[in-house]
Design an enzyme around this catalytic site. Structure first.
Site, short mmCIF file in Angstrom:
data_model
loop_
_atom_site.label_atom_id
_atom_site.label_comp_id
_atom_site.label_asym_id
_atom_site.label_seq_id
_atom_site.Cartn_x
_atom_site.Cartn_y
_atom_site.Cartn_z
N GLY A 318 0.77 -1.23 0.00
CA GLY A 318 0.00 0.00 0.00
C GLY A 318 0.80 1.28 0.00
O GLY A 318 0.21 2.37 0.00
N CYS A 441 10.61 -4.83 -8.70
CA CYS A 441 11.77 -4.63 -7.83
C CYS A 441 12.78 -5.75 -8.09
O CYS A 441 13.29 -6.37 -7.17
CB CYS A 441 11.37 -4.57 -6.36
SG CYS A 441 10.34 -5.93 -5.79
#
Length: 520
Positions: A318, A441
């Site tokens: 989030g 990532c």
């Protein structure tokens, strides 16, 4: 345990006088065997971290060359560099002041200063080139003067004029006027700066006759691993050869937009100090949110504008969703993820940083579904596809739920395919003129540029939609003062690599705009 073994063996001996000698020999022999067996087991047993590192050494050393050793050392460390995203729903002014007292600087201010400096240098360079051009002597006039000069010399020294001409030419070659430079005007700069200037002018247009197969370009030579949980790397990447002949337009973007109310604080390059845990302010929520320093760039690349309708397709935990909300610009932000546990993490973050804030409640929605199944077309003009990946830094730190564990092999091999399906769906959903930012990532070029390539071709073949990739090389130049960008040959996106001076990431991101809708 040892005493038990000795007692057992001695009791088995039939002749009492030989019991002691028997016990000694058999116990030592048994212990040596046990130690040998245990050592063999330990040697054969590899943790998920070991397998991940072995995979990276085999793969990334080919992609990043000597740089991989430095990246590897940093990834194996215990910490990474963070940014602090100030919470506008708390005591934001006080939080900014506290962060500045810690030595952190506002990322927008850093960007503006370096952007202004780059523009000033460009203007000076143009001015110097213009002055140099205007000061160039007329070549025709020079030739006439030189001929007249030689004629005078020949008249004075008719016998030796050829030698004199040679001497004059030699003197002229020894001291060319163009090479005389004022030492005060010499500017020393790093190789990195030189490369950066070159990158601005480099073309990233992809022609259809160029081989774009990331399989052959990046994947190391296939070899037999000899272990049950290894697979041939080439088998994982055959999917991407299908898109090697697809052409995509690349559009240069020169400016990175910073929303007025988004306050992001970071330490300067070389300073990897950690921020203290955020405090709870007078409104009952925390002052700032900490996230990996690279994670803010996909949010900035979205270029959030007033009344945007934003979809964060894979939003957990989030942080990026919260950063989008902190711009105070969108009409609505939809945070989606695939499972109840992941959705719970999103709600927990919003609870800590925006509990009972009316403005936030009116602009924030949480949904739970597979990002590949979302079908709300022509609703969103900004979509963030921060997809699941191998999470390179995480898998080198914990064995728990590690994607490189033997039980998750098939899941790991399907990651690129799932990523491409999520991204192609984002292309279908976004409105014409809207923006999709794809991010991971991981350092893997297959999960990064490779997925972008496949998804672009997939959406073209299925719908006929036309997409354009934004080359943000020039727009990101000012951020090289705090980030380390990878110099690998990326065709679409940009990647932040972890270094000693800037230990954040890896974070790959690519900005794509929908130019024309398809027929479907």
């Amino acid at each position: 345990m040892i005493l038990f073994i000795i007692k057992f063996i001695c009791n088995k001996s039939k002749r009492p006088q030989n019991r002691l000698k028997c016990c000694y020999n058999e116990v030592i022999s048994n212990l040596l065997y046990q130690l040998y067996t245990l050592n063999s087991v330990l040697k054969k047993r590899k943790t998920s971290i070991d397998k991940a590192l072995e995979h990276f050494d085999d793969f990334y050393a080919t992609v990043y060359g000597k740089v991989w050793e430095d990246i590897r050392a940093v990834l194996l460390g215990k910490s990474n560099k963070y940014v602090a995203v100030v919470n506008n729903f708390s005591d934001s002014a006080k939080a900014q002041s506290d962060l500045e007292l810690l030595g952190a600087v506002n990322l927008k201010n850093v960007y503006d200063v370096y952007k202004e400096d780059i523009e000033r240098r460009k203007q000076m360079k143009k001015q110097n080139e213009s002055e140099t051009e205007s000061q160039k002597p007329n070549k025709v006039t020079d030739d006439l003067v030189e001929k007249a000069h030689l004629a005078e010399l020949e008249a004075l020294f008719p016998g030796d004029h050829s030698k004199i001409i040679d001497v004059l030419k030699a003197e002229g070659a020894a001291k060319p006027e163009a090479q005389i430079t004022d030492p005060s005007e010499i500017k020393l700069q790093s190789i990195e700066q030189e490369l950066n200037e070159v990158e601005i002018d480099s073309s990233r247009i992809i022609e259809p006759n160029v081989n774009l197969s990331l399989l052959h370009e990046y994947v190391p030579a296939t070899k037999i691993k000899g272990l049950d949980d290894w697979v041939l790397e080439s088998d994982q990447y055959k999917f991407y050869t299908k898109a090697q002949d697809f052409k995509v337009d690349i559009v240069k973007e020169s400016v990175l937009s910073f929303p007025e109310h988004l306050h992001v604080y970071i330490h300067e390059k070389g300073n990897n100090s950690r921020f203290p845990n955020p405090k709870i302010g007078t409104t009952g929520v925390r002052d700032y949110y900490l996230m990996d320093a690279g994670s803010i760039l996909p949010v900035l690349a979205l270029d959030i504008q007033p009344n945007d309708v934003v979809l964060d397709m894979c939003a957990a935990p989030g942080g990026k969703t919260l950063a989008i909300l902190q711009t105070l610009l969108p009409q609505v932000v939809v945070a989606n993820d695939v499972s109840h546990s992941r959705v719970r993490r999103i709600k927990d973050v919003i609870q800590q940083f925006g509990s009972d804030i009316p403005e936030l409640q009116n602009m924030f929605v949480v949904t739970e579904m597979d990002a590949r199944a979302i079908d709300e077309k022509n609703v969103y003009n900004k979509i963030l596809a921060d997809v699941p990946c191998t999470t390179d830094r995480h898998v080198l730190r914990t064995d728990e739920n590690n994607i490189f564990s033997p039980s998750r092999i098939k899941e790991r091999l399907k990651i690129p395919e799932i990523q491409a399906e999520i991204l192609s769906n984002a292309f279908k959903l976004v409105m014409v003129g809207g923006t999709v930012v794809y991010s991971t990532c991981t350092l893997s070029p297959i999960q990064n540029d490779g997925v972008v390539q496949v998804a672009l071709k997939k959406v073209w073949e299925e719908t006929g939609a036309v997409m354009a990739v934004k080359d943000m090389s020039e727009a990101l130049l000012p951020l090289k003062s705090v980030y380390s960008f990878g110099t690998v040959d990326l065709k679409y996106g940009h990647i932040i690599i972890p270094t000693v001076n800037s230990n954040c990431g890896p974070m790959y991101f690519c900005k794509i705009e929908k130019v024309q809708d398809g027929n479907v």
